[in-house]
Scaffold this motif. Structure first.
Motif, PDB file in Angstrom:
ATOM      1  N   HIS A   1      31.169  43.339  45.326  1.00  0.00           N
ATOM      2  CA  HIS A   1      32.339  42.754  44.196  1.00  0.00           C
ATOM      3  C   HIS A   1      32.439  44.128  43.393  1.00  0.00           C
ATOM      4  O   HIS A   1      31.273  44.842  43.067  1.00  0.00           O
ATOM      5  CB  HIS A   1      31.093  41.968  43.433  1.00  0.00           C
ATOM      6  CG  HIS A   1      31.901  41.077  42.438  1.00  0.00           C
ATOM      7  ND1 HIS A   1      32.158  41.737  41.237  1.00  0.00           N
ATOM      8  CD2 HIS A   1      32.607  40.069  42.532  1.00  0.00           C
ATOM      9  CE1 HIS A   1      32.869  40.904  40.216  1.00  0.00           C
ATOM     10  NE2 HIS A   1      33.101  39.856  41.197  1.00  0.00           N
ATOM     11  N   PRO A   2      33.547  44.146  42.900  1.00  0.00           N
ATOM     12  CA  PRO A   2      33.546  45.652  42.082  1.00  0.00           C
ATOM     13  C   PRO A   2      32.506  45.616  40.855  1.00  0.00           C
ATOM     14  O   PRO A   2      32.233  46.868  40.496  1.00  0.00           O
ATOM     15  CB  PRO A   2      34.978  45.302  41.507  1.00  0.00           C
ATOM     16  CG  PRO A   2      35.713  44.268  42.393  1.00  0.00           C
ATOM     17  CD  PRO A   2      34.533  43.571  42.790  1.00  0.00           C
ATOM     18  N   GLN A   3      32.189  44.445  40.472  1.00  0.00           N
ATOM     19  CA  GLN A   3      30.908  44.746  39.308  1.00  0.00           C
ATOM     20  C   GLN A   3      29.504  45.220  39.878  1.00  0.00           C
ATOM     21  O   GLN A   3      28.973  46.091  39.166  1.00  0.00           O
ATOM     22  CB  GLN A   3      30.793  43.191  38.496  1.00  0.00           C
ATOM     23  CG  GLN A   3      30.009  43.287  37.482  1.00  0.00           C
ATOM     24  CD  GLN A   3      29.629  42.160  36.864  1.00  0.00           C
ATOM     25  OE1 GLN A   3      30.069  41.029  37.333  1.00  0.00           O
ATOM     26  NE2 GLN A   3      28.916  42.100  35.547  1.00  0.00           N
ATOM     27  N   LEU A   4      29.383  45.062  41.241  1.00  0.00           N
ATOM     28  CA  LEU A   4      27.953  45.326  41.452  1.00  0.00           C
ATOM     29  C   LEU A   4      28.351  46.697  41.903  1.00  0.00           C
ATOM     30  O   LEU A   4      27.189  47.422  41.609  1.00  0.00           O
ATOM     31  CB  LEU A   4      27.902  44.700  43.024  1.00  0.00           C
ATOM     32  CG  LEU A   4      26.760  45.127  43.964  1.00  0.00           C
ATOM     33  CD1 LEU A   4      25.324  44.951  43.240  1.00  0.00           C
ATOM     34  CD2 LEU A   4      27.032  44.492  45.455  1.00  0.00           C
ATOM     35  N   VAL A   5      29.297  47.222  42.630  1.00  0.00           N
ATOM     36  CA  VAL A   5      29.584  48.625  42.622  1.00  0.00           C
ATOM     37  C   VAL A   5      29.543  49.580  41.421  1.00  0.00           C
ATOM     38  O   VAL A   5      29.081  50.398  41.515  1.00  0.00           O
ATOM     39  CB  VAL A   5      30.965  48.856  43.283  1.00  0.00           C
ATOM     40  CG1 VAL A   5      31.420  50.394  43.831  1.00  0.00           C
ATOM     41  CG2 VAL A   5      31.063  48.126  44.904  1.00  0.00           C
ATOM     42  N   SER A   6      30.381  49.052  40.343  1.00  0.00           N
ATOM     43  CA  SER A   6      30.175  49.611  39.280  1.00  0.00           C
ATOM     44  C   SER A   6      28.733  49.805  38.660  1.00  0.00           C
ATOM     45  O   SER A   6      28.403  50.794  38.014  1.00  0.00           O
ATOM     46  CB  SER A   6      30.952  48.802  37.769  1.00  0.00           C
ATOM     47  OG  SER A   6      32.248  48.976  38.222  1.00  0.00           O
ATOM     48  N   GLN A   7      27.929  48.686  38.618  1.00  0.00           N
ATOM     49  CA  GLN A   7      26.588  48.799  38.195  1.00  0.00           C
ATOM     50  C   GLN A   7      25.852  50.046  39.114  1.00  0.00           C
ATOM     51  O   GLN A   7      24.867  50.765  38.579  1.00  0.00           O
ATOM     52  CB  GLN A   7      25.768  47.454  38.582  1.00  0.00           C
ATOM     53  CG  GLN A   7      26.054  46.606  37.685  1.00  0.00           C
ATOM     54  CD  GLN A   7      25.600  45.152  37.802  1.00  0.00           C
ATOM     55  OE1 GLN A   7      25.457  44.715  39.127  1.00  0.00           O
ATOM     56  NE2 GLN A   7      25.102  44.364  36.929  1.00  0.00           N
ATOM     57  N   ALA A   8      26.179  49.957  40.442  1.00  0.00           N
ATOM     58  CA  ALA A   8      25.345  50.897  41.358  1.00  0.00           C
ATOM     59  C   ALA A   8      26.043  52.448  40.783  1.00  0.00           C
ATOM     60  O   ALA A   8      25.026  53.351  40.844  1.00  0.00           O
ATOM     61  CB  ALA A   8      26.097  50.655  42.575  1.00  0.00           C
ATOM     62  N   GLN A   9      27.263  52.510  40.547  1.00  0.00           N
ATOM     63  CA  GLN A   9      27.824  53.996  39.939  1.00  0.00           C
ATOM     64  C   GLN A   9      26.939  54.346  38.567  1.00  0.00           C
ATOM     65  O   GLN A   9      26.869  55.602  38.573  1.00  0.00           O
ATOM     66  CB  GLN A   9      29.176  53.779  39.804  1.00  0.00           C
ATOM     67  CG  GLN A   9      30.009  53.634  41.016  1.00  0.00           C
ATOM     68  CD  GLN A   9      31.447  53.755  40.847  1.00  0.00           C
ATOM     69  OE1 GLN A   9      32.068  52.815  40.258  1.00  0.00           O
ATOM     70  NE2 GLN A   9      32.265  54.737  41.227  1.00  0.00           N
ATOM     71  N   LYS A  10      26.640  53.310  37.831  1.00  0.00           N
ATOM     72  CA  LYS A  10      25.946  53.646  36.612  1.00  0.00           C
ATOM     73  C   LYS A  10      24.522  53.920  36.780  1.00  0.00           C
ATOM     74  O   LYS A  10      23.720  54.100  35.864  1.00  0.00           O
ATOM     75  CB  LYS A  10      26.137  52.343  35.674  1.00  0.00           C
ATOM     76  CG  LYS A  10      27.424  52.362  35.320  1.00  0.00           C
ATOM     77  CD  LYS A  10      27.582  51.227  34.170  1.00  0.00           C
ATOM     78  CE  LYS A  10      29.140  51.039  33.968  1.00  0.00           C
ATOM     79  NZ  LYS A  10      29.367  49.671  33.314  1.00  0.00           N
TER      80      LYS A  10
END
Length: 175
Positions: free
Chosen positions: A7-16
């Protein structure tokens, strides 16, 4: 959840920097990488190394991913680079394992290994601790780029350190 499990939100959290999200992303990528490499290589020992190195590439490059929806493509490109390194002969384990039985005996009264005329300790003593560390990492198979990232410097600086270290050691051997 996205179709591929990322999920893009999961990936965004990982990037942060969310450690749980990073762990989940890498955990979900592991079987994808494993099946990719097993179909192409087959050798389980090599596959394990390829999977780990691909996960490391994804982990270190996650911040550079501009569109979180493209994680799978990004990850597969990392896997493909690892596969290319393997096929081109640039791939090797990061750690060398030696059979202690096969190591040559060291004579008790000299500072050199049997059959060698080189005093390695004397040659290494002319180097700075920083240069010694770089040469150690190169010996373990790390690439210049990886060493630069580990030591928080540039790839060019690492290459120059290696060149200068060998020059100093050559001078020490000449004397």
């Amino acid at each position: 959840m996205a179709q591929d499990g990322f999920h893009p939100q999961l990936v965004s959290q990982a990037q942060k920097g969310d450690k749980v999200a990073v762990e989940l992303v890498l955990k979900r990528l592991t079987p994808v990488f494993r099946s990719f490499f097993l179909r192409r290589v087959g050798d389980a020992f090599i596959v394990d190394d390829l999977v780990q190195n691909s996960l490391l590439r994804v982990h270190t490059g996650l911040g550079a991913l501009k569109d979180p929806r493209r994680l799978r493509a990004f990850a597969m490109k990392a896997a493909l680079f690892e596969l290319h390194d393997l096929y081109r002969g640039r791939y090797g384990p990061k750690e060398r394992l030696f059979d202690p039985v096969a190591l040559p005996e060291r004579p008790a009264n000299t500072g050199v290994w049997a059959g060698s005329n080189v005093d390695l300790e004397r040659a290494l003593s002319v180097l700075t601790p920083h240069a010694r560390r770089i040469l150690e990492l190169r010996e373990y198979g790390y690439r210049y780029k990886e060493i630069a990232a580990l030591l928080d410097t540039t790839e060019t600086a690492v290459k120059m350190q290696v060149k200068r270290a060998f020059e100093r050691m050559r001078e020490a051997f000449a004397n």
